[in-house]
Design a protein around this motif. Sequence first.
Motif, PDB file in Angstrom:
ATOM      1  N   ASP A  86      75.793  39.668   7.327  1.00  0.00           N
ATOM      2  CA  ASP A  86      76.895  39.823   8.274  1.00  0.00           C
ATOM      3  C   ASP A  86      76.480  39.612   9.718  1.00  0.00           C
ATOM      4  OD1 ASP A  86      75.366  42.110   8.476  1.00  0.00           O
ATOM      5  OD2 ASP A  86      77.048  43.502   8.529  1.00  0.00           O
ATOM      6  N   TRP A  87      75.219  39.275   9.970  1.00  0.00           N
ATOM      7  CA  TRP A  87      74.787  38.912  11.324  1.00  0.00           C
ATOM      8  C   TRP A  87      74.836  37.390  11.403  1.00  0.00           C
ATOM      9  CZ3 TRP A  87      71.624  35.842  14.075  1.00  0.00           C
ATOM     10  CH2 TRP A  87      71.434  36.163  15.432  1.00  0.00           C
ATOM     11  N   THR A  88      75.548  36.872  12.420  1.00  0.00           N
ATOM     12  CA  THR A  88      75.720  35.422  12.499  1.00  0.00           C
ATOM     13  C   THR A  88      75.162  34.781  13.763  1.00  0.00           C
ATOM     14  OG1 THR A  88      77.942  35.711  13.442  1.00  0.00           O
ATOM     15  CG2 THR A  88      77.782  35.456  11.040  1.00  0.00           C
ATOM     16  N   SER A  89      75.139  35.513  14.889  1.00  0.00           N
ATOM     17  CA  SER A  89      74.700  34.880  16.128  1.00  0.00           C
ATOM     18  C   SER A  89      74.295  35.918  17.163  1.00  0.00           C
ATOM     19  CB  SER A  89      75.819  34.001  16.697  1.00  0.00           C
ATOM     20  OG  SER A  89      75.344  33.178  17.746  1.00  0.00           O
ATOM     21  N   GLY A  90      73.391  35.529  18.050  1.00  0.00           N
ATOM     22  CA  GLY A  90      72.933  36.415  19.107  1.00  0.00           C
ATOM     23  C   GLY A  90      71.888  35.740  19.964  1.00  0.00           C
ATOM     24  N   SER A  91      71.298  36.475  20.856  1.00  0.00           N
ATOM     25  CA  SER A  91      70.298  35.946  21.786  1.00  0.00           C
ATOM     26  C   SER A  91      69.121  35.345  21.039  1.00  0.00           C
ATOM     27  CB  SER A  91      69.808  37.053  22.713  1.00  0.00           C
ATOM     28  OG  SER A  91      70.882  37.593  23.450  1.00  0.00           O
ATOM     29  N   ALA A  92      68.672  34.208  21.535  1.00  0.00           N
ATOM     30  CA  ALA A  92      67.539  33.519  20.909  1.00  0.00           C
ATOM     31  C   ALA A  92      66.242  34.277  21.115  1.00  0.00           C
ATOM     32  CB  ALA A  92      67.399  32.116  21.489  1.00  0.00           C
ATOM     33  N   TRP A  93      66.130  34.944  22.261  1.00  0.00           N
ATOM     34  CA  TRP A  93      64.870  35.569  22.647  1.00  0.00           C
ATOM     35  C   TRP A  93      63.741  34.553  22.531  1.00  0.00           C
ATOM     36  CZ3 TRP A  93      65.711  39.397  25.643  1.00  0.00           C
ATOM     37  CH2 TRP A  93      66.797  40.246  25.437  1.00  0.00           C
ATOM     38  N   SER A  94      62.601  34.958  22.076  1.00  0.00           N
ATOM     39  CA  SER A  94      61.444  34.053  22.104  1.00  0.00           C
ATOM     40  C   SER A  94      61.420  33.016  20.992  1.00  0.00           C
ATOM     41  CB  SER A  94      60.143  34.851  22.091  1.00  0.00           C
ATOM     42  OG  SER A  94      59.898  35.394  23.362  1.00  0.00           O
ATOM     43  N   THR A  95      62.398  33.036  20.080  1.00  0.00           N
ATOM     44  CA  THR A  95      62.447  31.939  19.109  1.00  0.00           C
ATOM     45  C   THR A  95      62.747  30.619  19.821  1.00  0.00           C
ATOM     46  OG1 THR A  95      64.795  32.316  18.601  1.00  0.00           O
ATOM     47  CG2 THR A  95      63.166  33.470  17.234  1.00  0.00           C
ATOM     48  N   MET A  96      63.382  30.692  21.005  1.00  0.00           N
ATOM     49  CA  MET A  96      63.676  29.479  21.768  1.00  0.00           C
ATOM     50  C   MET A  96      62.408  28.875  22.376  1.00  0.00           C
ATOM     51  SD  MET A  96      66.164  27.412  22.388  1.00  0.00           S
ATOM     52  CE  MET A  96      67.673  28.334  22.044  1.00  0.00           C
ATOM     53  N   LYS A  97      61.294  29.593  22.300  1.00  0.00           N
ATOM     54  CA  LYS A  97      60.035  29.035  22.802  1.00  0.00           C
ATOM     55  C   LYS A  97      59.562  27.856  21.967  1.00  0.00           C
ATOM     56  CE  LYS A  97      58.455  33.344  24.950  1.00  0.00           C
ATOM     57  NZ  LYS A  97      57.596  34.541  24.839  1.00  0.00           N
ATOM     58  N   VAL A  98      60.072  27.726  20.749  1.00  0.00           N
ATOM     59  CA  VAL A  98      59.661  26.603  19.904  1.00  0.00           C
ATOM     60  C   VAL A  98      60.193  25.271  20.457  1.00  0.00           C
ATOM     61  CG1 VAL A  98      59.825  25.571  17.606  1.00  0.00           C
ATOM     62  CG2 VAL A  98      59.339  28.019  17.843  1.00  0.00           C
ATOM     63  N   PRO A  99      61.522  25.098  20.618  1.00  0.00           N
ATOM     64  CA  PRO A  99      61.966  23.836  21.221  1.00  0.00           C
ATOM     65  C   PRO A  99      61.514  23.669  22.667  1.00  0.00           C
ATOM     66  CG  PRO A  99      63.811  25.352  20.945  1.00  0.00           C
ATOM     67  CD  PRO A  99      62.660  25.937  20.186  1.00  0.00           C
ATOM     68  N   LEU A 100      61.374  24.777  23.403  1.00  0.00           N
ATOM     69  CA  LEU A 100      60.866  24.697  24.773  1.00  0.00           C
ATOM     70  C   LEU A 100      59.451  24.129  24.785  1.00  0.00           C
ATOM     71  CD1 LEU A 100      60.574  25.313  27.806  1.00  0.00           C
ATOM     72  CD2 LEU A 100      60.059  27.687  27.179  1.00  0.00           C
ATOM     73  N   THR A 101      58.598  24.642  23.921  1.00  0.00           N
ATOM     74  CA  THR A 101      57.207  24.189  23.884  1.00  0.00           C
ATOM     75  C   THR A 101      57.111  22.729  23.485  1.00  0.00           C
ATOM     76  OG1 THR A 101      56.430  26.421  23.371  1.00  0.00           O
ATOM     77  CG2 THR A 101      54.945  24.606  22.834  1.00  0.00           C
ATOM     78  N   LEU A 102      57.922  22.307  22.527  1.00  0.00           N
ATOM     79  CA  LEU A 102      57.903  20.904  22.122  1.00  0.00           C
ATOM     80  C   LEU A 102      58.348  20.005  23.282  1.00  0.00           C
ATOM     81  CD1 LEU A 102      57.466  18.729  20.055  1.00  0.00           C
ATOM     82  CD2 LEU A 102      59.732  19.219  19.102  1.00  0.00           C
ATOM     83  N   ALA A 103      59.376  20.425  23.993  1.00  0.00           N
ATOM     84  CA  ALA A 103      59.843  19.639  25.142  1.00  0.00           C
ATOM     85  C   ALA A 103      58.756  19.538  26.211  1.00  0.00           C
ATOM     86  CB  ALA A 103      61.103  20.272  25.730  1.00  0.00           C
ATOM     87  N   ALA A 104      58.079  20.659  26.474  1.00  0.00           N
ATOM     88  CA  ALA A 104      57.052  20.680  27.519  1.00  0.00           C
ATOM     89  C   ALA A 104      55.849  19.828  27.152  1.00  0.00           C
ATOM     90  CB  ALA A 104      56.631  22.119  27.793  1.00  0.00           C
ATOM     91  N   LEU A 105      55.404  19.890  25.895  1.00  0.00           N
ATOM     92  CA  LEU A 105      54.240  19.111  25.479  1.00  0.00           C
ATOM     93  C   LEU A 105      54.545  17.621  25.433  1.00  0.00           C
ATOM     94  CD1 LEU A 105      52.676  21.362  22.695  1.00  0.00           C
ATOM     95  CD2 LEU A 105      51.869  21.001  25.037  1.00  0.00           C
ATOM     96  N   ARG A 106      55.762  17.279  25.116  1.00  0.00           N
ATOM     97  CA  ARG A 106      56.144  15.870  25.173  1.00  0.00           C
ATOM     98  C   ARG A 106      56.126  15.372  26.611  1.00  0.00           C
ATOM     99  NH1 ARG A 106      61.547  15.439  21.371  1.00  0.00           N
ATOM    100  NH2 ARG A 106      60.519  15.276  19.318  1.00  0.00           N
ATOM    101  N   ASN A 107      56.501  16.246  27.527  1.00  0.00           N
ATOM    102  CA  ASN A 107      56.547  15.885  28.937  1.00  0.00           C
ATOM    103  C   ASN A 107      55.159  15.820  29.552  1.00  0.00           C
ATOM    104  OD1 ASN A 107      58.153  15.476  31.445  1.00  0.00           O
ATOM    105  ND2 ASN A 107      57.175  17.401  32.055  1.00  0.00           N
ATOM    106  N   ASN A 108      54.268  16.714  29.096  1.00  0.00           N
ATOM    107  CA  ASN A 108      52.911  16.764  29.643  1.00  0.00           C
ATOM    108  C   ASN A 108      51.990  17.438  28.626  1.00  0.00           C
ATOM    109  OD1 ASN A 108      50.513  17.200  31.057  1.00  0.00           O
ATOM    110  ND2 ASN A 108      51.552  17.676  32.975  1.00  0.00           N
ATOM    111  N   ALA A 109      51.191  16.646  27.926  1.00  0.00           N
ATOM    112  CA  ALA A 109      50.294  17.164  26.890  1.00  0.00           C
ATOM    113  C   ALA A 109      49.216  18.071  27.459  1.00  0.00           C
ATOM    114  CB  ALA A 109      49.644  16.014  26.129  1.00  0.00           C
TER     115      ALA A 109
END
Length: 289
Positions: A86-109
């Motif tokens: 019954d839980w469907t949505s809420g704050s990403a918290w640090s799980t959003m660090k995954v796409p953030l980290t991929l974006a950052a490493l693509r921008n600057n390894a």
Amino acid sequence: MRRWCARTAGAIAVLLVTSACGSEPALEPDAPITTRSAAGSPTAGAVATVPGTLAWDFNELRGSLNGRVGLAVMAVGGEYPVLLGDWTSGSAWSTMKVPLTLAALRNNAGYSGTATSAITSSDNSAAETLWQSLGTGEVAAQSVEDVLREGGDATTEVPATRTRADYSAFGQADWSLADQIRFASNLPCLPQSDSVTSLMGKVNYGQRWGLGTLDGAEFKGGWGPDLSGNYLVRQFGLLPVEHGEIAIALAAAPTSGSFDDGTVILNKLAALIDKHLEELRGGDCPAPR
């Protein structure tokens, strides 16, 4: 880029059932807990593959869980998720660090050391450095959203500025279970994703609850309080199974509001998954054309 073989087998309709959840202590909070129906998801009501006994046992377990809980399973490269709870949505918290980290490493390894801290230790300062490396708040938010869209999440919006002064902008994004599991199922197929998934397999011991108790899991957790101080605890990741890998997403919002109770609930959900692991069929990334 990694590749796995096979698709999924043994289908049953997507089940949306009620259940409970948990909570957690400091280290990386971000935004208030909100909930919304998954009915708007393009995958809602679709047919998915999951053993009937997993759904049955989930229903049996939920009565012992004091709170709201969500569990999602999807084969890597698959089309339809299984959504339970019954839980469907809420704050990403640090799980959003995954796409953030991929974006950052693509921008600057050159940020590989900072990326390691952001994922394996969930270091907030390291994650903020990665965010700032992408440019202004608007540019950084768009860069992370671009990774989400590439991973099949067509709806999640990443704030460009902090809506709560003490917490990161990206962590306060509202990330539904349905959108997160779809992104997770496509993550191994994205260019340069190994740079992040390899780190997800090296999460520090102190954060290895829930999915971290399962052999071979590559995962990232996130946790933080709402405006009333009640914690949301969530994780998503990848698990090796027969014929490839599956993506799993977990979330717990315990009635007590405590982080510890949240991790206990996620441990119980992980044990349930482990019990049914041999029944789950994995998938692989589509062959390039």
